[in-house]
Each structure stands twice: as C-alpha cells, then as structure tokens.
Design a protein around this motif. Structure first.
Motif, PDB file in Angstrom:
ATOM      1  N   SER A 123      33.016  28.621  34.020  1.00 31.41           N
ATOM      2  CA  SER A 123      33.176  29.677  33.016  1.00 31.41           C
ATOM      3  C   SER A 123      34.333  30.582  33.433  1.00 31.41           C
ATOM      4  O   SER A 123      34.636  30.701  34.622  1.00 31.41           O
ATOM      5  N   ALA A 124      34.949  31.218  32.455  1.00 32.41           N
ATOM      6  CA  ALA A 124      36.048  32.134  32.751  1.00 32.41           C
ATOM      7  C   ALA A 124      35.526  33.349  33.521  1.00 32.41           C
ATOM      8  O   ALA A 124      34.402  33.804  33.305  1.00 32.41           O
ATOM      9  N   LEU A 125      36.357  33.866  34.436  1.00 33.97           N
ATOM     10  CA  LEU A 125      36.026  35.075  35.185  1.00 33.97           C
ATOM     11  C   LEU A 125      36.967  36.188  34.725  1.00 33.97           C
ATOM     12  O   LEU A 125      38.181  36.057  34.843  1.00 33.97           O
ATOM     13  N   PRO A 126      36.432  37.297  34.215  1.00 35.25           N
ATOM     14  CA  PRO A 126      37.299  38.351  33.680  1.00 35.25           C
ATOM     15  C   PRO A 126      37.830  39.289  34.749  1.00 35.25           C
ATOM     16  O   PRO A 126      37.252  39.436  35.835  1.00 35.25           O
ATOM     17  N   ASN A 127      38.965  39.913  34.436  1.00 32.64           N
ATOM     18  CA  ASN A 127      39.542  40.954  35.264  1.00 32.64           C
ATOM     19  C   ASN A 127      38.483  42.024  35.552  1.00 32.64           C
ATOM     20  O   ASN A 127      37.731  42.427  34.677  1.00 32.64           O
ATOM     21  N   GLY A 128      38.426  42.486  36.810  1.00 34.55           N
ATOM     22  CA  GLY A 128      37.458  43.509  37.187  1.00 34.55           C
ATOM     23  C   GLY A 128      36.148  42.973  37.707  1.00 34.55           C
ATOM     24  O   GLY A 128      35.269  43.758  38.084  1.00 34.55           O
ATOM     25  N   SER A 129      35.980  41.650  37.772  1.00 34.89           N
ATOM     26  CA  SER A 129      34.736  41.065  38.277  1.00 34.89           C
ATOM     27  C   SER A 129      34.683  41.154  39.801  1.00 34.89           C
ATOM     28  O   SER A 129      35.664  40.872  40.487  1.00 34.89           O
ATOM     29  N   VAL A 130      33.521  41.521  40.329  1.00 33.35           N
ATOM     30  CA  VAL A 130      33.288  41.451  41.769  1.00 33.35           C
ATOM     31  C   VAL A 130      32.956  40.001  42.111  1.00 33.35           C
ATOM     32  O   VAL A 130      32.047  39.421  41.515  1.00 33.35           O
ATOM     33  N   VAL A 131      33.698  39.420  43.045  1.00 32.54           N
ATOM     34  CA  VAL A 131      33.504  38.000  43.350  1.00 32.54           C
ATOM     35  C   VAL A 131      33.175  37.799  44.823  1.00 32.54           C
ATOM     36  O   VAL A 131      33.505  38.624  45.681  1.00 32.54           O
ATOM     37  N   GLY A 132      32.523  36.666  45.086  1.00 36.89           N
ATOM     38  CA  GLY A 132      32.164  36.299  46.445  1.00 36.89           C
ATOM     39  C   GLY A 132      32.528  34.864  46.738  1.00 36.89           C
ATOM     40  O   GLY A 132      32.742  34.046  45.833  1.00 36.89           O
ATOM     41  N   PHE A 133      32.579  34.542  48.005  1.00 43.42           N
ATOM     42  CA  PHE A 133      32.932  33.190  48.471  1.00 43.42           C
ATOM     43  C   PHE A 133      31.869  32.191  48.032  1.00 43.42           C
ATOM     44  O   PHE A 133      30.680  32.415  48.190  1.00 43.42           O
TER      45      PHE A 133
END
Length: 391
Positions: A123-133
């Motif tokens: 799925s697309a990940l939007p600008n401003g998303s907190v992401v993890g490894f």
C-alpha cells in the motif's frame, strides 16, 4: 633540407605572430638544411608516432570527465529558478544550500538528515507517516510503526518526507523538518499546538499523538510541532530507547501439597499486565528477550491444623534449582497466616524461564487466596512481578 630560394622574413610574418617567433623559425630552417635523408626519414617517423599518441590522448580526454580545482563557489542569494532534480541552489531563508531530489524532496544541507527506504507493504505510504524497520532488500524496508508494544521500539526509524507508492523508494527524515502535513491533530481526534511533543501513536499505525503513551504501549518521542495547519510542519528527532519488558502474574486459586517434603511448582493463572514475559506450562515465567530481570514474589500461606508446620519456597531456572534461593517459613497454630516475600535478580537468555517452587513438611498448609470484601479487593494466593532492569 635546402630550398633554392630562401624564405624571407616578410613571408614568415604572414603566418607567424611576432618577431621572436620569426627568429625561432629561422633557426629551425638553418638546422633542417643540414639534415641527411636518413635524418628526415627518422624525423618523419617521430612526427607520425607523436600524432598517433596525441590522438590517443585526445580520445582518452574525451572519454574521461575533466576535473577542475576550485577555491570556492558563489551562489546567488535569492535565485530565481524552478526546483529540478539534481539542482543545487542557495536558500537564503534558512541560510543553507538546497539539494533537489526525486519525489519533490528538497534537502537543506546541514539542517536535515534522511534515510533512503523502500515500501514493500503493498500500500502507498503518505508523507508524514511514522515508519519502522521491516526488512532489507538492498534498501531498508519500512512499514507504518505502531507503538502498542507489538513492534520493538528499536525498530522505529523516523517520519516520511514524501509520499512513497507501493514498491517505490523514498526518504524518511531522522533529523529536520517535515512539511506540508496536517498538524492540527484533527485526523487523530486531538488538538495540537506549536511546541507540542509528538509521539508514535499506539492506536494508529504510522500516526502521531501529543498524548504520551503508557504501558503496555511504548513511548517513542518523534518530534515537535513547528507550525499548525492543514499544511503545517513538524521538527523530527526520534528519541529511541531500548524497550524493557515486564509482567505481573497471579495465582487466584488455592494449592495444597499432595505429599510432604516434596517439591511442587506454584502454578499461575492470570496476568495483570505483561509485555515480553508470559506464562507457559502453567508455572513457567518465560522471557522472550535476553536481559537482566528482577523477580519480586509474595505468597499467602494458611495453616489447616494446630501443629507446627514448615514451608520452603525457592526459585528454579530452566528446570534447575537456583543455589541459595530458598527460604523457610513456619506456621504454628490453626488458621495461622503468613505472607512471606522474596526478590531475586536473574540474567536470562531469550526463552529462558523461571519457576516458583515450594514444599512443606505437612499437607495441612495451603497457598490461599481470599475473596474481596466490602472494603478491600481480593487477595491472590501468590503474586509475582517481573521487571527487566537491563537489556
């Protein structure tokens, strides 16, 4: 090589630039006048070979990028330009150099740091998303980070500074500003103000919150609100600590030894709270992660006869008795109560386990819970808390 008619200076001046060059050319003519045919042949061969070497050098020069040494580069302080990938320009507002990347990302040199990541979530990940490894395939793979305790806090990376389509690559900010995101708090049912500290959300994957999460969720401070608005900005600087694990476990039913002077494990039937520690096989407290753990235990013993009876309690680690961990309690009358406690620290590897053991020289003794009263809550027969004190 001699000529019938000498070349005059006027003739030389037609193709030579100055007097010194004319004189040098005259000296060359005097030398060549004395050359033998063999000398001329050798000279011709040298000229041909020199021409070949010069051609090779020219070809190499064309194929190899030229390098120039520069003392400095001056940028226009307020350039009039359009952002373009691979373009560098001065940013006078922030007193730095801008580098324009793909994905409409502009890096401010010295003020921002990125990690290049890939999105294989589907799925697309939007600008401003907190992401993890979430893995590695040449680049770091990321997924939306959820701070509910299901993902280790060390997996948190940063905040995306661009939209990343599924299967695409992009950048996550680990230090610096992320702009053009909603910083009102409305998407999360909150109200944000400038200066609010933002944390990774424990309820919305990839989301933010200005409410500090508490256990069993994990607290991962991500940054602070710089400007509030539908296209506001936040300053990102994740503070990521190694997560410590814990649990509080109860025995809410009674247990009596079937035989005297025989070791029995104390069974546990419920957890008040736990993360990374669990009950296994009824009596085993299993840790999912290595570390140094403190075990604090309290027992509630009751006597069922008037005779004196002795009870021993101790710890086992991975099925083996722990040296010097036993203690002894005596009950000397009918209905006598004792509430002994014990604390010990253990160095455990992942999937190691601890058991609470007991034995008595009488079967007229019980690990006894007590029901709640109108003025007090229920009391378990045994309660043990486990806290990781060092990773």
């Amino acid at each position: 090589m001699a000529t019938d008619k000498p070349i005059t200076r006027n003739q030389l001046a037609k193709f030579l630039p100055d007097h010194e060059t004319i004189k040098a050319f005259e000296r060359l003519l005097r030398v060549t006048a004395n050359l033998t045919p063999d000398d001329v042949a050798n000279l011709t061969q040298l000229i041909v070979e020199s021409g070949y070497s010069a051609g090779v050098a020219e070809n190499r020069a064309e194929a190899t990028p030229m390098h120039s040494a520069l003392d400095y580069i001056d940028f226009t302080k307020r350039p009039k330009h359009v952002n373009k990938v691979a373009r560098v320009a001065w940013n006078d507002d922030d007193d730095t150099i801008n580098i324009h990347h793909t994905g409409n990302v502009t890096q401010q040199v010295g003020l921002e740091a990125y990690i290049r990541v890939t999105n294989n979530t589907g799925s697309a990940l939007p600008n401003g998303s907190v992401v993890g490894f979430s893995g590695a395939s040449g680049l770091i793979e990321v997924s939306p980070f959820l701070a509910d305790g299901s993902m280790p806090s060390l997996y948190a990376i940063g905040v995306l500074t661009q939209d990343i389509p599924t299967g695409g690559n992009g950048r996550a900010t680990v230090l610096g500003a992320v702009r053009e995101i909603n910083t009102t708090g409305a998407p999360y049912g909150e109200t944000w103000l400038v200066g609010d500290i933002l944390y990774a959300s424990p309820t919305t994957a990839g989301g933010l919150t200005n409410i500090k999460p508490t256990a069993p969720s994990v607290s991962v401070p991500v940054g602070a609100v710089l400007s509030v608005g539908a296209t506001g900005s936040i300053f990102v600087r994740p503070v990521i600590e190694q997560q410590k694990y814990y649990g509080t476990f109860n025995k809410t039913t009674s247990q009596t030894p079937a035989a005297t002077n025989t070791a029995y494990p104390i069974t546990l039937d419920s957890a008040s709270v736990s993360n990374g520690v669990s009950i296994g096989s009824g009596s085993r407290l299993i840790v999912a992660h290595s570390g140094l753990y403190e075990f604090n235990c309290a027992f509630q013993l009751s006597s069922g006869s008037a005779s004196t009876k002795n009870v021993w309690l101790w710890f086992r680690k991975n099925g083996a008795d722990v040296a010097n961990s036993s203690f002894k309690v005596s009950l000397e009358s009918n209905s006598a109560l004792a509430t002994p406690s014990r604390s010990m620290v253990f160095s455990l590897a992942a999937n190691d386990y601890i058991e609470l053991m007991w034995a008595a020289d009488s079967t007229a003794v019980t690990l006894s819970p007590f029901a709640a009263t109108a003025f007090a809550p229920a009391a378990p027969a045994c309660i043990v808390s486990v806290d990781q004190v060092q990773q």
